[in-house]
Design a protein around this motif. Structure first.
Motif, PDB file in Angstrom:
ATOM      1  N   LEU A  50      56.843  12.694  21.041  1.00  0.00           N
ATOM      2  CA  LEU A  50      58.037  13.461  20.732  1.00  0.00           C
ATOM      3  C   LEU A  50      57.769  14.970  20.782  1.00  0.00           C
ATOM      4  O   LEU A  50      58.617  15.742  21.234  1.00  0.00           O
ATOM      5  CB  LEU A  50      58.561  13.053  19.341  1.00  0.00           C
ATOM      6  CG  LEU A  50      59.867  13.691  18.909  1.00  0.00           C
ATOM      7  CD1 LEU A  50      60.978  13.320  19.893  1.00  0.00           C
ATOM      8  CD2 LEU A  50      60.246  13.234  17.518  1.00  0.00           C
ATOM      9  N   ILE A  51      56.570  15.392  20.372  1.00  0.00           N
ATOM     10  CA  ILE A  51      56.249  16.825  20.335  1.00  0.00           C
ATOM     11  C   ILE A  51      56.246  17.437  21.738  1.00  0.00           C
ATOM     12  O   ILE A  51      56.843  18.495  21.940  1.00  0.00           O
ATOM     13  CB  ILE A  51      54.917  17.060  19.581  1.00  0.00           C
ATOM     14  CG1 ILE A  51      55.130  16.731  18.106  1.00  0.00           C
ATOM     15  CG2 ILE A  51      54.455  18.507  19.741  1.00  0.00           C
ATOM     16  CD1 ILE A  51      53.914  16.849  17.259  1.00  0.00           C
ATOM     17  N   PRO A  52      55.621  16.832  22.774  1.00  0.00           N
ATOM     18  CA  PRO A  52      55.681  17.426  24.119  1.00  0.00           C
ATOM     19  C   PRO A  52      57.120  17.518  24.651  1.00  0.00           C
ATOM     20  O   PRO A  52      57.483  18.506  25.289  1.00  0.00           O
ATOM     21  CB  PRO A  52      54.848  16.488  24.984  1.00  0.00           C
ATOM     22  CG  PRO A  52      53.935  15.782  24.042  1.00  0.00           C
ATOM     23  CD  PRO A  52      54.679  15.705  22.738  1.00  0.00           C
ATOM     24  N   ILE A  53      57.952  16.529  24.351  1.00  0.00           N
ATOM     25  CA  ILE A  53      59.340  16.554  24.807  1.00  0.00           C
ATOM     26  C   ILE A  53      60.086  17.702  24.130  1.00  0.00           C
ATOM     27  O   ILE A  53      60.838  18.439  24.763  1.00  0.00           O
ATOM     28  CB  ILE A  53      60.030  15.201  24.541  1.00  0.00           C
ATOM     29  CG1 ILE A  53      59.423  14.126  25.440  1.00  0.00           C
ATOM     30  CG2 ILE A  53      61.535  15.303  24.762  1.00  0.00           C
ATOM     31  CD1 ILE A  53      59.902  12.730  25.152  1.00  0.00           C
ATOM     32  N   LEU A  54      59.855  17.888  22.814  1.00  0.00           N
ATOM     33  CA  LEU A  54      60.497  18.992  22.101  1.00  0.00           C
ATOM     34  C   LEU A  54      60.019  20.351  22.620  1.00  0.00           C
ATOM     35  O   LEU A  54      60.804  21.291  22.720  1.00  0.00           O
ATOM     36  CB  LEU A  54      60.236  18.883  20.595  1.00  0.00           C
ATOM     37  CG  LEU A  54      60.954  17.720  19.887  1.00  0.00           C
ATOM     38  CD1 LEU A  54      60.536  17.660  18.423  1.00  0.00           C
ATOM     39  CD2 LEU A  54      62.456  17.884  20.003  1.00  0.00           C
ATOM     40  N   ILE A  92      58.988  21.025  25.724  1.00  0.00           N
ATOM     41  CA  ILE A  92      59.628  21.214  27.036  1.00  0.00           C
ATOM     42  C   ILE A  92      61.084  21.595  26.852  1.00  0.00           C
ATOM     43  O   ILE A  92      61.586  22.515  27.505  1.00  0.00           O
ATOM     44  CB  ILE A  92      59.475  19.943  27.900  1.00  0.00           C
ATOM     45  CG1 ILE A  92      58.007  19.762  28.283  1.00  0.00           C
ATOM     46  CG2 ILE A  92      60.358  20.016  29.144  1.00  0.00           C
ATOM     47  CD1 ILE A  92      57.692  18.453  28.981  1.00  0.00           C
ATOM     48  N   LEU A  93      61.755  20.910  25.945  1.00  0.00           N
ATOM     49  CA  LEU A  93      63.161  21.216  25.672  1.00  0.00           C
ATOM     50  C   LEU A  93      63.317  22.643  25.137  1.00  0.00           C
ATOM     51  O   LEU A  93      64.216  23.380  25.545  1.00  0.00           O
ATOM     52  CB  LEU A  93      63.711  20.199  24.665  1.00  0.00           C
ATOM     53  CG  LEU A  93      65.212  20.039  24.594  1.00  0.00           C
ATOM     54  CD1 LEU A  93      65.792  19.672  25.948  1.00  0.00           C
ATOM     55  CD2 LEU A  93      65.578  18.985  23.573  1.00  0.00           C
ATOM     56  N   GLY A  94      62.420  23.042  24.246  1.00  0.00           N
ATOM     57  CA  GLY A  94      62.440  24.402  23.710  1.00  0.00           C
ATOM     58  C   GLY A  94      62.215  25.439  24.796  1.00  0.00           C
ATOM     59  O   GLY A  94      62.863  26.485  24.836  1.00  0.00           O
ATOM     60  N   LEU A  95      61.317  25.160  25.728  1.00  0.00           N
ATOM     61  CA  LEU A  95      61.045  26.057  26.852  1.00  0.00           C
ATOM     62  C   LEU A  95      62.269  26.186  27.751  1.00  0.00           C
ATOM     63  O   LEU A  95      62.606  27.289  28.190  1.00  0.00           O
ATOM     64  CB  LEU A  95      59.851  25.526  27.652  1.00  0.00           C
ATOM     65  CG  LEU A  95      58.796  26.577  27.917  1.00  0.00           C
ATOM     66  CD1 LEU A  95      57.756  26.500  26.827  1.00  0.00           C
ATOM     67  CD2 LEU A  95      58.203  26.359  29.264  1.00  0.00           C
ATOM     68  N   ILE A  96      62.922  25.086  28.021  1.00  0.00           N
ATOM     69  CA  ILE A  96      64.128  25.108  28.856  1.00  0.00           C
ATOM     70  C   ILE A  96      65.213  25.946  28.201  1.00  0.00           C
ATOM     71  O   ILE A  96      65.853  26.780  28.847  1.00  0.00           O
ATOM     72  CB  ILE A  96      64.619  23.668  29.143  1.00  0.00           C
ATOM     73  CG1 ILE A  96      63.637  22.952  30.062  1.00  0.00           C
ATOM     74  CG2 ILE A  96      66.025  23.677  29.746  1.00  0.00           C
ATOM     75  CD1 ILE A  96      63.901  21.470  30.242  1.00  0.00           C
ATOM     76  N   ILE A  97      65.401  25.772  26.892  1.00  0.00           N
ATOM     77  CA  ILE A  97      66.407  26.558  26.162  1.00  0.00           C
ATOM     78  C   ILE A  97      66.045  28.039  26.197  1.00  0.00           C
ATOM     79  O   ILE A  97      66.908  28.896  26.415  1.00  0.00           O
ATOM     80  CB  ILE A  97      66.553  26.036  24.713  1.00  0.00           C
ATOM     81  CG1 ILE A  97      67.202  24.647  24.732  1.00  0.00           C
ATOM     82  CG2 ILE A  97      67.343  27.010  23.857  1.00  0.00           C
ATOM     83  CD1 ILE A  97      67.183  23.937  23.399  1.00  0.00           C
ATOM     84  N   LEU A  98      64.777  28.378  26.045  1.00  0.00           N
ATOM     85  CA  LEU A  98      64.326  29.766  26.100  1.00  0.00           C
ATOM     86  C   LEU A  98      64.600  30.382  27.476  1.00  0.00           C
ATOM     87  O   LEU A  98      65.093  31.508  27.570  1.00  0.00           O
ATOM     88  CB  LEU A  98      62.833  29.849  25.757  1.00  0.00           C
ATOM     89  CG  LEU A  98      62.226  31.250  25.723  1.00  0.00           C
ATOM     90  CD1 LEU A  98      62.886  32.083  24.630  1.00  0.00           C
ATOM     91  CD2 LEU A  98      60.732  31.164  25.493  1.00  0.00           C
ATOM     92  N   VAL A  99      64.313  29.644  28.531  1.00  0.00           N
ATOM     93  CA  VAL A  99      64.572  30.130  29.896  1.00  0.00           C
ATOM     94  C   VAL A  99      66.063  30.368  30.101  1.00  0.00           C
ATOM     95  O   VAL A  99      66.472  31.390  30.668  1.00  0.00           O
ATOM     96  CB  VAL A  99      64.012  29.142  30.945  1.00  0.00           C
ATOM     97  CG1 VAL A  99      64.534  29.459  32.336  1.00  0.00           C
ATOM     98  CG2 VAL A  99      62.494  29.160  30.930  1.00  0.00           C
ATOM     99  N   ILE A 100      66.894  29.462  29.614  1.00  0.00           N
ATOM    100  CA  ILE A 100      68.350  29.625  29.741  1.00  0.00           C
ATOM    101  C   ILE A 100      68.813  30.878  28.993  1.00  0.00           C
ATOM    102  O   ILE A 100      69.622  31.649  29.511  1.00  0.00           O
ATOM    103  CB  ILE A 100      69.081  28.359  29.231  1.00  0.00           C
ATOM    104  CG1 ILE A 100      68.857  27.201  30.200  1.00  0.00           C
ATOM    105  CG2 ILE A 100      70.573  28.634  29.044  1.00  0.00           C
ATOM    106  CD1 ILE A 100      69.330  25.853  29.694  1.00  0.00           C
ATOM    107  N   ILE A 101      68.294  31.117  27.821  1.00  0.00           N
ATOM    108  CA  ILE A 101      68.666  32.308  27.048  1.00  0.00           C
ATOM    109  C   ILE A 101      68.238  33.576  27.788  1.00  0.00           C
ATOM    110  O   ILE A 101      69.013  34.530  27.913  1.00  0.00           O
ATOM    111  CB  ILE A 101      68.054  32.254  25.626  1.00  0.00           C
ATOM    112  CG1 ILE A 101      68.733  31.154  24.804  1.00  0.00           C
ATOM    113  CG2 ILE A 101      68.162  33.609  24.921  1.00  0.00           C
ATOM    114  CD1 ILE A 101      68.053  30.848  23.485  1.00  0.00           C
TER     115      ILE A 101
END
Length: 158
Positions: A2-6, A8-17
């Motif tokens: 779950l931690i690697p998925i979170l 990656i998801l956090g990185l994607i959100i950061l890139v979008i911002i």
């Protein structure tokens, strides 16, 4: 797992911002003013092109705004093989595309290039949105159809 998925998801959100902020800043810098290019750059003029023959004309959009359009061809080309509509980006007129205009004219194309609303030699006080340029392309296409409807058409944009 779950931690690697979170992560990656956090990185994607950061890139979008970051992308969203970059686009917002870029639009604030570009919109609300004329797009006449940089004062520190000297753009080549049509009259300085020794191998090009050009004519200047105009068309109007549905709001009555006048657009200055240039038609270029190589001096040795009698019958162009096609029309190439060249559309510049926001922030300058079409003169900064002159090296590409020369290149494609030598290949036998008739180049049609116009200055977008509030850019270069066309009318307009300020660029109000990113969609204005896209809206006005249809009037450039109508101009080409009326003047050169017998030739194939290609579009190049920046």
């Amino acid at each position: 797992m779950l931690i690697p998925i979170l992560c990656i998801l956090g990185l994607i959100i950061l890139v979008i911002i970051i992308l969203n902020v970059s686009v917002s800043v870029g639009m604030k810098v570009t919109l609300g003013r004329r797009g006449d290019g940089s004062v520190s750059i000297r753009y080549p003029l049509p009259s300085e092109q020794k191998d090009l023959v050009y004519k200047k004309d105009c068309f109007y959009n549905d709001k009555g705004n006048r657009f200055v359009v240039y038609e270029y061809k190589h001096k040795e080309v009698k019958k162009p093989k096609a029309v190439l509509l060249m559309i510049h980006g926001i922030g300058a007129g079409h003169f900064y595309l002159m090296s590409l205009i020369n290149y494609f004219a030598k290949l036998g194309y008739l180049i049609v290039a116009y200055d977008q609303y509030a850019s270069g030699t066309s009318e307009g006080r300020k660029i109000s949105s990113m969609t204005v340029g896209a809206r006005d392309v249809k009037f450039a296409l109508q101009y080409i159809d009326e003047k050169h409807g017998d030739l194939p058409l290609y579009v190049f944009g920046h």
